[in-house]
Design a protein around this motif. Structure first.
Motif: not given
Length: 492
Positions: A378-383, A270-275, A364-376
């Motif tokens: 600022d958050p973008n697709i996990t907001r 969902f995060q990678t496609q819907f952003g 805010k942003y989803q911390l667990i998904m950020k760890r997985l999808l954009e660990p480095d």
């Protein structure tokens, strides 16, 4: 809330032909007076049922008045055949209640014997296969009868809502996270419609709305709602577009159903496609009476909807998530008075809880998904999460669930959320349930419930238990007090 039924109760008095009909009529009128004083909306059906033709006439009056729930009132003994035929032919939930005797000065001509009549009514309801609501003690004076009718109102709302509900599901669950999967046949048995869709269906509907003129209005609503908690304003247009896609989908696909709920896949594609993450949208729709359960949890959506009907307030869906550290317990010992450490736990989800249920909510942003999808970076697709601590107050944990072999079972546990800072992320709070450890082991684990629990504010176990009985759910578990063992609990 527009997504729950409006219950219109009608009351029909019954009278056995060897009793004075005026006795039932006067007692019905007295109940109407008591209901009016209690601000209880109740439609008085003037036909008093003594025979089958009366039952048919009363049904016509109920239909003409738009009644979708029925109170059968035994003002005296009552004719067991016609009164149960009335219940059998009425299209909606039915309650049976009986009149108590009022005074020793009128126990010859004015004795109604409804205490006895209720036994025969119950027997005949069984013969006809009618699952009517009968209060725990169904015989009372007029004020008591009015109180029992008021208690029937949310029960009827649940039963009516279930029969006219459609749940939309989007996407299958990930392979390594199948806990909330369950057969859908029992939903059809309840009268719930289910429409399962692909994530691609939602993605296509979402993309088709790009540039829609309504999006700006929804962004403004979100901005006003979040106020100073709007920490990720840049993601709001995408969230608004998703909200619009879901609302449009419900309007176009409700079909024969009047009420809707969603159970949507929300990770990891969902995060990678819907952003974005959809949590805030889930919270907003749930807050408006349209539950959106995370992780394609269809029975979670159903459980949330039942709580919505029971309380006319927003619920939430939480993981029964983690224990409370000893140092947090000790630092807040006064607030935990009466509870052991094993009675408390944290209920958590990423950010799906309605804003009205949270203290100091923030986007805010989803911390667990950020760890997985954009660990480095600022958050973008996990907001897109709505974070905050659950407000303190009385609560009820609830779930209606199918087993793998299509048997419906449920649990109800009353407790409270404690006004303690959980010191962690997400929509989260510290929850206390008396004897939670034993309930966790001998109900949640032993009966193989998934980790999601619907939570509603208020102690509403009595309403839920009665509604489940009307829906034919036989296995309803609750947290047993000290000294009362569960059937599978080790006595040694």
């Amino acid at each position: 809330m527009k997504n729950v039924p409006v219950v219109k109760l009608g009351i029909v008095a019954v009278s056995r032909d060897c009793f004075p009909i005026t006795l039932s009529e006067k007692r019905r009128e007295a109940v109407m007076d008591a209901a009016k004083k209690a601000n209880l909306q109740l439609t008085e059906i003037k036909t008093t049922v003594e025979n089958e033709k009366d039952a048919m006439k009363a049904l016509d009056e109920l239909k003409a008045a738009g009644c979708n729930a029925l109170v059968v009132y035994l003002g005296n003994f009552g004719p067991e055949g016609p009164e149960t035929m009335l219940a059998q032919k009425f299209c909606g939930p039915v309650m049976f209640v009986a009149a108590a005797e009022e005074t020793t000065s009128d126990l010859i001509q004015g004795r109604g014997d409804a205490y006895c009549g209720m036994l025969n009514a119950s027997y005949n309801l069984g013969l006809r296969g009618v699952n009517a609501y009968i209060p725990e003690y169904p015989v009372g004076k007029v004020n008591e009868v009015a109180e029992m009718i008021a208690e029937f109102l949310p029960i009827a709302r649940i039963v009516i809502g279930i029969k006219k509900l459609k749940i939309f599901g989007f996407g299958p669950r990930p392979f390594d996270f199948v806990a909330c999967n369950a057969p859908i046949k029992p939903l059809f048995d309840l009268g719930v419609e289910v429409q399962e869709n692909s994530e691609l269906d939602l993605f296509a509907a979402y993309n088709a709305l790009e540039g829609d003129k309504r999006i700006d209005g929804i962004v403004k609503e979100m901005t006003d709602e979040l106020g100073g908690g709007n920490k990720q304003a840049g993601i709001l247009p995408k969230l608004a577009q998703l909200e619009l896609a879901l609302v449009d989908w419900a309007e176009k696909n409700a079909g024969a159903s009047e009420f809707v709920a969603f159970a949507n896949k929300c990770w990891p594609a969902f995060q990678t496609q819907f952003g974005m993450v959809p949590c805030y949208v889930n919270s907003r729709l749930t807050g408006r009476g349209i539950p959106v359960a995370c992780e394609t949890d269809i029975y979670g959506a159903l459980s949330e909807y039942i709580l919505t009907c029971a309380t006319a307030l927003p619920p939430t869906l939480l993981d029964i998530n983690n224990t409370v550290p000893d140092d947090m317990y000790l630092a807040n010992s006064a607030k935990f008075e009466g509870y052991k450490t094993s009675d408390i736990f944290m209920g958590f989800h990423c950010g799906n809880t309605p804003i009205s249920l949270l203290k100091n909510p923030e986007m805010k942003y989803q911390l667990i998904m950020k760890r997985l999808l954009e660990p480095d970076g600022d958050p973008n697709i996990t907001r897109g999460t709505l974070e905050g601590a659950l407000k303190s107050g009385d609560i009820t944990l609830f779930r209606l669930q199918s087993t793998a072999d299509c048997t419906l079972r449920s649990y109800i546990a009353q407790g409270e959320t404690i006004d303690v800072d959980p010191q962690t992320f997400g929509s989260v709070g510290v929850i206390a349930i008396p004897e939670m450890a034993r309930f966790y082991r001998h109900v949640l684990i032993a009966k193989r419930y998934p980790h999601h629990a619907a939570m509603g504010y208020g102690h509403i176990g009595k309403t839920l238990f009665a509604a489940l009985k009307m829906l034919g759910i036989c296995d309803v578990a609750y947290n047993q007090p000290v000294g009362r063992l569960y059937c599978n609990e080790n006595p040694f």
